[in-house]
Design a protein around this motif. Structure first.
Motif, PDB file in Angstrom:
ATOM      1  N   SER A  90       0.905  -1.148   0.042  1.00 46.50           N
ATOM      2  CA  SER A  90       0.062   0.104   0.167  1.00 46.50           C
ATOM      3  C   SER A  90       0.817   1.361   0.023  1.00 46.50           C
ATOM      4  O   SER A  90       1.704   1.402   0.921  1.00 46.50           O
ATOM      5  N   LEU A  91       0.790   1.955  -0.990  1.00 51.05           N
ATOM      6  CA  LEU A  91       1.510   3.472  -0.929  1.00 51.05           C
ATOM      7  C   LEU A  91       1.453   4.012   0.263  1.00 51.05           C
ATOM      8  O   LEU A  91       2.266   4.720   0.858  1.00 51.05           O
ATOM      9  N   CYS A 146       8.868   2.500  -3.303  1.00 49.91           N
ATOM     10  CA  CYS A 146       7.537   2.264  -2.985  1.00 49.91           C
ATOM     11  C   CYS A 146       6.735   2.878  -4.057  1.00 49.91           C
ATOM     12  O   CYS A 146       5.415   2.481  -4.236  1.00 49.91           O
ATOM     13  N   ALA A 150       3.673   1.531  -6.644  1.00 52.90           N
ATOM     14  CA  ALA A 150       2.437   2.230  -6.738  1.00 52.90           C
ATOM     15  C   ALA A 150       1.886   2.471  -8.080  1.00 52.90           C
ATOM     16  O   ALA A 150       0.986   2.148  -8.453  1.00 52.90           O
ATOM     17  N   ARG A 153       1.201  -0.614  -9.974  1.00 50.88           N
ATOM     18  CA  ARG A 153      -0.212  -0.997  -9.517  1.00 50.88           C
ATOM     19  C   ARG A 153      -1.166  -0.360  -9.969  1.00 50.88           C
ATOM     20  O   ARG A 153      -2.485  -0.738  -9.592  1.00 50.88           O
ATOM     21  N   GLU A 155      -1.763   2.665  -9.007  1.00 46.66           N
ATOM     22  CA  GLU A 155      -2.427   3.742  -7.936  1.00 46.66           C
ATOM     23  C   GLU A 155      -2.142   5.004  -8.086  1.00 46.66           C
ATOM     24  O   GLU A 155      -2.736   5.988  -7.730  1.00 46.66           O
ATOM     25  N   VAL A 197       0.506  11.586  -0.377  1.00 44.67           N
ATOM     26  CA  VAL A 197      -0.331  10.501  -1.412  1.00 44.67           C
ATOM     27  C   VAL A 197      -1.322  11.132  -2.073  1.00 44.67           C
ATOM     28  O   VAL A 197      -1.449  10.919  -3.259  1.00 44.67           O
ATOM     29  N   ARG A 201      -1.677  11.230  -5.994  1.00 47.74           N
ATOM     30  CA  ARG A 201      -2.804  10.834  -6.816  1.00 47.74           C
ATOM     31  C   ARG A 201      -3.551  11.929  -7.944  1.00 47.74           C
ATOM     32  O   ARG A 201      -4.119  11.428  -8.721  1.00 47.74           O
TER      33      ARG A 201
END
Length: 208
Positions: A90-91, A146, A150, A153, A155, A197, A201
């Protein structure tokens, strides 16, 4: 950051030794860290460091030669000894762990003053600044994985700059340390990670 000396080439204190030499290096670097935390860079004296470490003054002068070279080696050792990054899948959890590591370091009774002293020295000494930059590049590069995971994935946007995201996590913690004097707690660390985060995003750290 590559494991190289800020002055380039094989200057004293840059080759990781073994045996008795390793024990001497460890004792001297511990003493240097204590002295920095207590007195700051301006008062750093190789003779005092030798006495603190219980080694001969000649040994310290021959191996490091100057306080700047000693600080460069201390930063190299700190980068090598730093805790490895986490990998939770998980980021947010990964970067929260990063933020709490930074927070724990900066709020430590010894490490916090030590970093303040080195940062202050770096503002007026180019060699110390180079060593400090390489230290942070090593740590940022370690944790950038990390963010890269992400991105893989899905994210984060595909062209997100991992290094900028990691820097965004620790930046508010250093700012708070250096400008407010307010205590650094886990809540501050968690906010820093959550903000980084959210910004990542939204595409704030996409390479342009």
């Amino acid at each position: 950051m590559a494991d190289e000396n800020p002055d380039q080439g094989s200057a004293p204190g840059t080759v990781r030794p073994g045996g008795r030499t390793a024990r001497v290096r460890s004792a001297v670097l511990d003493a240097a860290g204590d002295a920095l935390a207590e007195q700051g860079f301006a008062a750093l004296d190789l003779g005092d460091i030798a006495q603190r470490a219980g080694v001969g003054k000649t040994t310290v002068y021959r191996r490091w030669g100057s306080p700047t070279a000693l600080v460069a080696d201390l930063l190299l050792d700190m980068a090598e000894q730093s805790a490895p990054r986490t990998d939770t899948g998980s980021l947010l959890e990964d970067l929260r762990a990063n933020a709490r590591l930074v927070q724990g370091t900066l709020s430590d009774a010894r490490q916090g003053p030590l970093f303040k002293a080195v940062i202050a020295a770096a503002t007026c000494d180019a060699r110390t600044a180079a060593a400090l930059h390489r230290f942070y590049e090593t740590r940022v590069g370690e944790w950038a994985g990390c963010v890269e995971q992400a991105v893989q994935r899905g994210e984060l946007p595909s062209d997100t700059d991992p290094h900028e995201v990691v820097r965004a996590v620790s930046a508010p913690l250093y700012y708070r340390l250096l400008t407010t004097g307010a205590p650094l707690d886990e809540a501050a660390a968690d906010r820093a990670a959550e903000a980084a985060v959210a910004a990542a995003r939204s595409g704030a750290y996409v390479r342009r």
